[in-house]
Motif scaffolding. Structure first.
Motif, PDB file in Angstrom:
ATOM      1  N   ILE A   1      50.776  39.178  16.813  1.00 49.30           N
ATOM      2  CA  ILE A   1      49.786  39.965  17.569  1.00 49.30           C
ATOM      3  C   ILE A   1      48.643  39.068  18.033  1.00 49.30           C
ATOM      4  O   ILE A   1      48.356  38.059  17.406  1.00 49.30           O
ATOM      5  CB  ILE A   1      49.252  41.140  16.698  1.00 49.30           C
ATOM      6  N   ALA A   2      47.997  39.470  19.118  1.00 51.50           N
ATOM      7  CA  ALA A   2      46.838  38.747  19.636  1.00 51.50           C
ATOM      8  C   ALA A   2      45.575  39.257  18.943  1.00 51.50           C
ATOM      9  O   ALA A   2      45.545  40.394  18.464  1.00 51.50           O
ATOM     10  CB  ALA A   2      46.732  38.953  21.140  1.00 51.50           C
ATOM     11  N   PRO A   3      44.513  38.447  18.900  1.00 49.39           N
ATOM     12  CA  PRO A   3      43.247  38.925  18.343  1.00 49.39           C
ATOM     13  C   PRO A   3      42.784  40.179  19.099  1.00 49.39           C
ATOM     14  O   PRO A   3      42.899  40.258  20.309  1.00 49.39           O
ATOM     15  CB  PRO A   3      42.287  37.760  18.570  1.00 49.39           C
ATOM     16  N   GLY A   4      42.299  41.176  18.355  1.00 44.07           N
ATOM     17  CA  GLY A   4      41.849  42.421  18.948  1.00 44.07           C
ATOM     18  C   GLY A   4      42.949  43.460  19.092  1.00 44.07           C
ATOM     19  O   GLY A   4      42.676  44.607  19.441  1.00 44.07           O
TER      20      GLY A   4
ATOM     21  N   ARG B   1      46.220  46.024  17.896  1.00 42.33           N
ATOM     22  CA  ARG B   1      46.397  47.017  16.834  1.00 42.33           C
ATOM     23  C   ARG B   1      47.785  46.867  16.249  1.00 42.33           C
ATOM     24  O   ARG B   1      48.766  46.721  16.966  1.00 42.33           O
ATOM     25  CB  ARG B   1      46.205  48.422  17.368  1.00 42.33           C
ATOM     26  N   VAL B   2      47.866  46.918  14.919  1.00 41.47           N
ATOM     27  CA  VAL B   2      49.142  46.847  14.218  1.00 41.47           C
ATOM     28  C   VAL B   2      49.373  48.137  13.447  1.00 41.47           C
ATOM     29  O   VAL B   2      48.425  48.811  13.052  1.00 41.47           O
ATOM     30  CB  VAL B   2      49.207  45.644  13.241  1.00 41.47           C
TER      31      VAL B   2
ATOM     32  N   PHE C   1      41.377  42.008   9.153  1.00 37.21           N
ATOM     33  CA  PHE C   1      41.036  43.382   9.509  1.00 37.21           C
ATOM     34  C   PHE C   1      40.417  44.057   8.300  1.00 37.21           C
ATOM     35  O   PHE C   1      40.516  43.569   7.181  1.00 37.21           O
ATOM     36  CB  PHE C   1      42.225  44.188  10.058  1.00 37.21           C
ATOM     37  N   ASP C   2      39.732  45.187   8.546  1.00 43.03           N
ATOM     38  CA  ASP C   2      39.084  45.921   7.467  1.00 43.03           C
ATOM     39  C   ASP C   2      40.135  46.490   6.521  1.00 43.03           C
ATOM     40  O   ASP C   2      41.267  46.788   6.922  1.00 43.03           O
ATOM     41  CB  ASP C   2      38.232  47.062   8.031  1.00 43.03           C
ATOM     42  N   THR C   3      39.762  46.663   5.248  1.00 46.42           N
ATOM     43  CA  THR C   3      40.669  47.262   4.271  1.00 46.42           C
ATOM     44  C   THR C   3      41.086  48.633   4.772  1.00 46.42           C
ATOM     45  O   THR C   3      40.261  49.445   5.173  1.00 46.42           O
ATOM     46  CB  THR C   3      39.986  47.375   2.899  1.00 46.42           C
ATOM     47  N   THR C   4      42.402  48.869   4.741  1.00 49.34           N
ATOM     48  CA  THR C   4      42.969  50.118   5.261  1.00 49.34           C
ATOM     49  C   THR C   4      43.708  50.820   4.138  1.00 49.34           C
ATOM     50  O   THR C   4      44.375  50.179   3.322  1.00 49.34           O
ATOM     51  CB  THR C   4      43.939  49.814   6.421  1.00 49.34           C
ATOM     52  N   THR C   5      43.594  52.147   4.110  1.00 43.31           N
ATOM     53  CA  THR C   5      44.296  52.938   3.106  1.00 43.31           C
ATOM     54  C   THR C   5      45.344  53.802   3.792  1.00 43.31           C
ATOM     55  O   THR C   5      45.038  54.504   4.758  1.00 43.31           O
ATOM     56  CB  THR C   5      43.309  53.827   2.336  1.00 43.31           C
TER      57      THR C   5
ATOM     58  N   ASP D   1      40.748  41.557  13.918  1.00 43.52           N
ATOM     59  CA  ASP D   1      39.452  41.020  14.316  1.00 43.52           C
ATOM     60  C   ASP D   1      39.607  40.151  15.561  1.00 43.52           C
ATOM     61  O   ASP D   1      40.586  39.408  15.699  1.00 43.52           O
ATOM     62  CB  ASP D   1      38.840  40.175  13.192  1.00 43.52           C
ATOM     63  N   THR D   2      38.635  40.229  16.453  1.00 46.61           N
ATOM     64  CA  THR D   2      38.699  39.437  17.685  1.00 46.61           C
ATOM     65  C   THR D   2      38.479  37.955  17.425  1.00 46.61           C
ATOM     66  O   THR D   2      38.845  37.126  18.255  1.00 46.61           O
ATOM     67  CB  THR D   2      37.653  39.943  18.701  1.00 46.61           C
TER      68      THR D   2
END
Length: 185
Positions: free
Chosen positions: A45-48, A50-51, A69-73, A86-87
């Motif tokens: 993936i490129a910076p910025g 979505r996965v 990226f921020d912690t995801t639940t 993150d960009t």
């Protein structure tokens, strides 16, 4: 008569190998087996961008952490969530993404590669049928790598393997000398 003498040694070796074989599934703290299989789509993936983060096999809440990226639940009852990269993620770098399944206590790492191309939405993995052109040999061979086979060295397994090799060598030497001695008489 010789086959009867060799049978106990062969049985001992087979038993030792069975005991030292790795388990087929990962054991969870409660003794159940875990089929926890985390995924990241797309894996490049490129910076910025979505996965989509997948937590297949985890029946509880899954916490996903990474430095990009921020912690995801992923909530209990759901198998996916999305995260925005993150960009300022470094192009060409490979980042480890850690998935922690709350119901089993199992933790797994999946790699995510950052590219210079622009992709902002997850693209599904295409299903392909092998054809003559897709199975042709590529000049230069395959870039194999270790394929996840290198990990921490377990001294117990190394010692057990060395003991098996030494026992097999000693048994072979014993029977070879005994056979030579039988021919002299």
């Amino acid at each position: 008569m010789r086959a009867i003498r060799v049978a106990p040694l062969a049985l001992l070796g087979a038993s030792a190998l069975t005991l030292l074989a790795p388990p087929a599934a990962h054991a969870a703290p409660d003794g159940a087996t875990s089929t926890f299989n985390p995924t990241i789509t797309p894996s490049v993936i490129a910076p910025g961008g979505r996965v989509t983060l997948g937590a297949g096999g985890c029946t509880g809440e899954t916490t996903v952490t990474s430095g990009i990226f921020d912690t995801t639940t992923i909530p209990s009852g759901s198998t996916t969530a999305t995260a925005t990269i993150d960009t300022d993620a470094r192009r060409g770098a490979v980042y480890a993404v850690t998935f922690a399944c709350g119901s089993t206590g199992t933790s797994r790492n999946v790699n995510l590669t950052i590219t210079g191309g622009a992709t902002s939405t997850p693209t599904p993995t295409p299903t392909t049928v092998p054809t003559a052109s897709s199975t042709a040999l590529v000049p230069g061979g395959v870039r194999g790598g270790l394929g996840g086979s290198s990990g921490a060295t377990d001294t117990v397994e190394v010692a057990a393997g060395a003991a098996l090799v030494a026992t097999a060598a000693a048994g072979a030497l014993y029977f070879a000398r005994r056979r030579t001695a039988d021919r002299r008489h």
